[in-house]
Design an enzyme around this catalytic site. Structure first.
Site, PDB file in Angstrom:
ATOM      1  CD  GLU A 161      49.971  42.154  16.303  1.00 32.03           C
ATOM      2  OE1 GLU A 161      50.418  41.181  16.925  1.00 32.03           O
ATOM      3  OE2 GLU A 161      48.761  42.304  16.080  1.00 32.03           O
ATOM      4  CG  ASN A 202      47.990  46.635  11.337  1.00 29.05           C
ATOM      5  OD1 ASN A 202      47.327  47.665  11.476  1.00 29.05           O
ATOM      6  ND2 ASN A 202      47.564  45.446  11.768  1.00 29.05           N
ATOM      7  CG  HIS A 238      42.854  45.223  19.156  1.00 29.38           C
ATOM      8  ND1 HIS A 238      41.671  44.711  18.679  1.00 29.38           N
ATOM      9  CD2 HIS A 238      43.806  44.853  18.263  1.00 29.38           C
ATOM     10  CE1 HIS A 238      41.881  44.044  17.565  1.00 29.38           C
ATOM     11  NE2 HIS A 238      43.175  44.131  17.268  1.00 29.38           N
ATOM     12  CD  GLU A 267      44.253  44.209  13.737  1.00 32.97           C
ATOM     13  OE1 GLU A 267      44.127  43.642  14.828  1.00 32.97           O
ATOM     14  OE2 GLU A 267      45.188  43.939  12.946  1.00 32.97           O
ATOM     15  CG  ASP A 269      38.423  44.789  19.327  1.00 36.78           C
ATOM     16  OD1 ASP A 269      38.526  43.687  18.750  1.00 36.78           O
ATOM     17  OD2 ASP A 269      39.350  45.287  20.030  1.00 36.78           O
TER      18      ASP A 269
HETATM   19  O1  G3I Z   1      41.788  27.196  11.844  1.00 36.40           O
HETATM   20  C1  G3I Z   1      41.720  26.545  13.109  1.00 36.40           C
HETATM   21  C2  G3I Z   1      40.707  25.419  13.069  1.00 36.40           C
HETATM   22  O2  G3I Z   1      41.152  24.422  12.155  1.00 36.40           O
HETATM   23  C3  G3I Z   1      40.550  24.822  14.473  1.00 36.40           C
HETATM   24  O3  G3I Z   1      39.555  23.839  14.447  1.00 36.40           O
HETATM   25  C4  G3I Z   1      40.178  25.940  15.438  1.00 36.40           C
HETATM   26  C5  G3I Z   1      40.016  25.438  16.852  1.00 36.40           C
HETATM   27  O4  G3I Z   1      41.271  25.243  17.408  1.00 36.40           O
HETATM   28  O5  G3I Z   1      41.217  26.957  15.453  1.00 36.40           O
HETATM   29  C6  G3I Z   1      41.318  27.555  14.167  1.00 36.40           C
HETATM   30  O6  G3I Z   1      42.327  28.539  14.207  1.00 36.40           O
HETATM   31  C7  G3I Z   1      41.963  29.696  14.942  1.00 36.40           C
HETATM   32  C8  G3I Z   1      42.043  30.912  14.007  1.00 36.40           C
HETATM   33  O7  G3I Z   1      41.814  32.131  14.726  1.00 36.40           O
HETATM   34  C9  G3I Z   1      41.006  30.811  12.883  1.00 36.40           C
HETATM   35  O8  G3I Z   1      39.724  30.807  13.437  1.00 36.40           O
HETATM   36  C10 G3I Z   1      42.999  29.887  16.059  1.00 36.40           C
HETATM   37  O9  G3I Z   1      42.827  28.829  16.998  1.00 36.40           O
HETATM   38  C11 G3I Z   1      42.793  31.225  16.744  1.00 36.40           C
HETATM   39  O10 G3I Z   1      43.849  31.460  17.666  1.00 36.40           O
HETATM   40  C12 G3I Z   1      42.832  32.340  15.706  1.00 36.40           C
HETATM   41  O11 G3I Z   1      42.568  33.557  16.388  1.00 36.40           O
HETATM   42  C13 G3I Z   1      42.816  34.735  15.602  1.00 36.40           C
HETATM   43  C14 G3I Z   1      43.980  35.507  16.243  1.00 36.40           C
HETATM   44  O12 G3I Z   1      44.210  36.719  15.498  1.00 36.40           O
HETATM   45  C15 G3I Z   1      45.235  34.691  16.249  1.00 36.40           C
HETATM   46  O13 G3I Z   1      46.253  35.433  16.901  1.00 36.40           O
HETATM   47  C16 G3I Z   1      41.576  35.605  15.650  1.00 36.40           C
HETATM   48  O14 G3I Z   1      40.513  34.955  14.966  1.00 36.40           O
HETATM   49  C17 G3I Z   1      41.851  36.966  14.998  1.00 36.40           C
HETATM   50  O15 G3I Z   1      40.754  37.846  15.210  1.00 36.40           O
HETATM   51  C18 G3I Z   1      43.088  37.605  15.610  1.00 36.40           C
HETATM   52  O16 G3I Z   1      43.348  38.777  14.910  1.00 36.40           O
HETATM   53  C19 G3I Z   1      44.542  39.479  15.289  1.00 36.40           C
HETATM   54  C20 G3I Z   1      45.053  40.195  14.052  1.00 36.40           C
HETATM   55  O17 G3I Z   1      45.269  39.265  13.015  1.00 36.40           O
HETATM   56  C21 G3I Z   1      46.319  40.981  14.375  1.00 36.40           C
HETATM   57  N1  G3I Z   1      46.068  41.927  15.462  1.00 36.40           N
HETATM   58  C22 G3I Z   1      45.547  41.282  16.681  1.00 36.40           C
HETATM   59  C23 G3I Z   1      44.249  40.527  16.368  1.00 36.40           C
HETATM   60  C24 G3I Z   1      43.673  39.930  17.622  1.00 36.40           C
HETATM   61  O18 G3I Z   1      44.537  38.944  18.137  1.00 36.40           O
END
Ligand code: G3I
Length: 352
Positions: A161, A202, A238, A267, A269
């Site tokens: 990105e 990507n 997406h 990715e 969905d």
């Molecule tokens: O690890 C922490 C944990 O310690 C904490 O308790 C919890 C609650 O706050 O948060 C956890 O971190 C989260 C992380 O996912 C792991 O679960 C973050 O808050 C959350 O923002 C993060 O979201 C991820 C997101 O990327 C971040 O931008 C999504 O799971 C993930 O599916 C998403 O994936 C991205 C790709 O990597 C790139 N392309 C877009 C896609 C969707 O945003």
């Protein structure tokens, strides 16, 4: 009716009955291992992002993962904030578990992602570094992580990105402090870390032909001109049914393939504004299927990965309020029309 006729007819009935009894004793027809999406076609590889917190701990999740998919991408476990929460303290344990699981279940691994502007460790985003210090930190991260997984990762999303919607480079610490050359450097360091892995750029909203995908197209040409190895481009996929479907996806994939790189849906969905209705599910199914058919029509489209396969654990509701139901299985792990549309698309032969 003669005795012999009677005995023959009785024998025939008895034999038929015996066959029915044997069939029932064998259990229902689905007693054999059910064939998943992964079994239905040689290409593309059918993958999913994996939530490593559920791997092994949620039996249903893990069963569907291994039945349906032959490619896995760690949803978060290989991101910088996950592998180096504390500067200099590398923790690949969750990602290693996924890689080991994949190996045991004949799944390839897509590494995600070496360089992004999101999910960076706090020590990095809150720190102050000179340009040279930041470049050294980035180089060490990429080489360390790519080396750790050397030979175990089929492809890396090296840079994720980097473009804005208009095709300009996104304003990140990497661009501000290292200049536009950071992308080429990241690819060189990734190759240094793992000479075997395929190296991808990507991004999302690349699906249509337009300024953003034009910028990615030009990036491939530019890197190639510099002698920098790039093997593929990931189109995240997406989508949302409330937006226009990217009708030029097929032509777009073709033009990148003609550049001599692999392409992948990385990715996928298809979200919707809740509540779910049968009509929305039908539209969603068509869009999942449309992206798969576009991939199957292009020989260099090597993989099609959904970004999580069940609605309960999807990232979408946490980011897009009021939206969700974006994946092929519902919140109770039941297959949705989108799942069956993918099965149908994979089962049909393509001329190419
Ligand atoms: O690890 C922490 C944990 O310690 C904490 O308790 C919890 C609650 O706050 O948060 C956890 O971190 C989260 C992380 O996912 C792991 O679960 C973050 O808050 C959350 O923002 C993060 O979201 C991820 C997101 O990327 C971040 O931008 C999504 O799971 C993930 O599916 C998403 O994936 C991205 C790709 O990597 C790139 N392309 C877009 C896609 C969707 O945003």
């Amino acid at each position: 009716m003669s005795r012999s006729n009677l005995s023959r007819r009785a024998w025939a009935r008895a034999s038929a009955l015996a066959l029915v009894v044997l069939a029932l004793a064998a259990g229902p027809a689905q007693a054999h291992h059910p064939r998943g999406l992964r079994d239905l076609a040689q290409r593309p590889l059918i993958g999913t992002a994996v939530n490593t917190d559920l791997l092994g701990s949620d039996a249903t999740y893990t069963s569907i993962l291994d039945r349906e998919f032959n490619s896995v991408t760690p949803e978060n476990a290989m991101k910088w904030e996950s592998v180096e929460r504390e500067r200099g303290v590398l923790d690949f344990s969750a990602a290693d578990r996924l890689v080991a699981h994949a190996r045991a279940h004949r799944q390839i691994v897509r590494g995600h992602t070496l360089l992004w502007h999101n999910q960076l460790p706090a020590w990095l985003t809150s720190g102050t570094f000179t340009n040279d210090e930041l470049e050294a930190i980035l180089r060490e991260h990429i080489i360390d992580e790519a080396s750790h997984f050397r030979g175990r990762v089929y492809a890396w999303d090296v840079v994720n990105e980097a473009f804005n919607e208009d095709g300009t480079l996104r304003d990140t610490i990497w661009l501000r402090q290292l200049g536009p050359g950071y992308i080429a450097k990241a690819f060189r360091w990734a190759h240094q870390g793992d000479p075997h892995a395929k190296l991808y750029y990507n991004d999302y909203n690349l699906e249509s032909i337009g300024p953003k995908s034009d910028a990615a197209y030009a990036l491939v040409q530019d890197l190639r001109r510099q002698g920098v190895r790039i093997d593929g481009v990931g189109f995240q996929g997406h989508l949302g049914i409330q937006y226009p479907y990217p009708d030029t996806l097929g032509d777009n994939l073709e033009r990148f393939a003609a550049l001599g790189v692999d392409v992948a849906l990385t990715e996928v969905d298809v979200r919707m504004i809740l509540p779910v209705t049968a009509e929305k599910l039908a539209t969603q199914a068509e869009q999942f299927k449309g992206m798969l058919n576009s991939c199957r029509a292009v020989r260099r489209c090597v993989s099609y990965t959904v970004w999580g396969f069940d609605d309960l654990h999807s990232w979408v509701p946490g980011v897009f309020a009021g939206e969700g139901a974006a994946t092929p299985f519902d919140e109770n792990y039941r297959p949705k029309p989108a799942y069956f549309a993918l099965r149908d698309a994979l089962a049909r032969h393509r001329h190419r």
